[in-house]
Motif scaffolding. Structure first.
Motif, PDB file in Angstrom:
ATOM      1  N   LEU A  82      34.014  51.181  44.290  1.00 23.55           N
ATOM      2  CA  LEU A  82      34.547  50.261  43.283  1.00 23.55           C
ATOM      3  C   LEU A  82      34.078  50.635  41.881  1.00 23.55           C
TER       4      LEU A  82
ATOM      5  N   VAL B  88      41.377  47.874  45.768  1.00 24.86           N
ATOM      6  CA  VAL B  88      40.453  47.204  46.689  1.00 24.86           C
ATOM      7  C   VAL B  88      40.905  47.406  48.135  1.00 24.86           C
TER       8      VAL B  88
ATOM      9  N   PRO C  66      34.914  41.437  45.677  1.00 28.33           N
ATOM     10  CA  PRO C  66      35.032  42.844  45.250  1.00 28.33           C
ATOM     11  C   PRO C  66      35.522  42.990  43.810  1.00 28.33           C
ATOM     12  N   LYS C  67      36.508  42.197  43.402  1.00 32.10           N
ATOM     13  CA  LYS C  67      37.025  42.293  42.035  1.00 32.10           C
ATOM     14  C   LYS C  67      35.969  41.880  41.016  1.00 32.10           C
TER      15      LYS C  67
ATOM     16  N   ARG D 141      33.460  44.743  40.777  1.00 29.32           N
ATOM     17  CA  ARG D 141      34.000  45.866  39.998  1.00 29.32           C
ATOM     18  C   ARG D 141      33.972  45.531  38.509  1.00 29.32           C
TER      19      ARG D 141
END
Length: 343
Positions: free
Chosen positions: A289, A296, A323-324, A327
């Protein structure tokens, strides 16, 4: 009124539970027993259809024998998911053989014998599920260990239900006759179907308990050595990226018994096997990431996760964010570091 014989329903439920819960399993024994069951199920369907739908009474003696085959096949299929060799599996052919003998020579013993077979295998399968939590299903892929364990418990429960309900129905018939038997059988079948629906479609609150982890303790020198072997096995050929990775496969790679792998990971890290592997996957996902422009979803698949829900849940467990979000924070930190360097 429609009446579905209990052994036939047992076959249908068992087939559905195995199909739904044994995905990602590479245990030849389990597949062999499963396919044998499907063949038997098809045969049982023909027998039931001809017997009850078309009045072919000649098939009536066959039905108890095929019914007696189902519990042993169910037990053997789930038993094959354990990373332990089953001694003398051929002994499990004795129940249907005994049913065949009873049909031929001791008709009064057929119903009691089926009761013993269903009840005995139901207890045996239930005890199997209590021998090590979800990790007992070592041959199933890590995400499927919990569902496979639940399928085994449901199958065990249905066997016990069929045994008790058949026994109660036999007693009722002896006392009150067979006038209300079709209604009673229909109610039993509807109850079994309702149990399956509730079991599989309501929210499942059991995985955390089934895959419970304890607080880590100071690892012994022996545990430390075993954990190093497990970590090395996980890295060898990037095994952790394998979507169908199972406890048994990891244990074979580390050259340790599956139960020892599970116990060492739990003692030394406080995690269960699935969490331990997923932590390594999440660490790689974090690297990708931050260092790549992959989406993703691409990263999720690359590191070994098969579903977005599981990836997001495990990523949040390990990092505390999505995850976003991770990142975004990683990119912000990189941009801030770059500005400081230029200044």
């Amino acid at each position: 009124m429609l009446s579905v014989p209990l052994p036939f329903l047992a076959g249908l439920v068992f087939a559905l539970t195995l199909y739904r819960n044994l995905k990602g399993v590479e245990a030849p024994g389990s597949h062999r027993y499963f396919f044998a069951f499907l063949i038997l199920y098809a045969l049982q369907g023909v027998i039931v259809g001809l017997h009850f739908g078309y009045g072919v009474k000649a098939l009536a003696p066959v039905q108890p024998v095929t019914a007696a085959m189902m519990p042993p096949l169910a037990f053997l299929a789930f038993r094959a998911l354990m990373d332990e060799r089953l001694e003398r599996p051929w002994l499990h052919i004795l129940p249907p053989l005994a049913a065949a003998v009873a049909v031929g020579f001791f008709r009064d013993l057929v119903d009691p014998l089926l009761l013993v077979i269903f009840f005995g295998y139901g207890i045996a399968l239930w005890r199997l599920t209590l021998s090590g939590g979800a990790d007992v299903m070592a041959q199933a892929s890590l995400p499927r260990m919990g569902p496979a364990l639940r399928a085994a418990r449901l199958t065990a429960g249905l066997m016990l239900f069929f045994a008790v309900s058949d026994a109660a129905l036999a007693v009722y018939t002896d006392i009150h006759g067979s006038g209300h038997v079709p209604l009673a059988v229909t109610i039993m079948n509807l109850a079994a179907i309702a149990a399956v629906i509730v079991y599989y479609f309501l929210p499942d609150f059991s995985p955390a308990k089934a895959l419970s982890a304890s607080s880590p303790v100071e690892p012994t020198e022996e545990d430390g050595g075993a954990l190093s072997r497990i970590k090395a096995a996980l890295e060898d050929g990037e095994l952790y990226r394998s979507e169908d990775l199972s406890l048994a496969k990891l244990a074979r790679k580390a050259k340790l018994p599956a139960r020892e792998v599970s116990a060492v990971i739990n003692r030394a890290t406080g995690l269960n096997v699935s969490q331990f592997v997923n932590d390594r996957r999440v660490a790689e996902a974090c690297r990708l990431l931050g260092e790549t422009e992959r989406t993703v979803i691409q990263i999720m698949l690359d590191v070994g996760f098969s579903t977005k829900s599981n990836f997001n849940r495990e990523f949040r467990r390990a990092t505390g964010m999505s995850p976003k979000q991770w990142r975004g924070e990683a990119r912000a930190a990189q941009d801030g570091g770059g500005k400081k360097t230029r200044a």
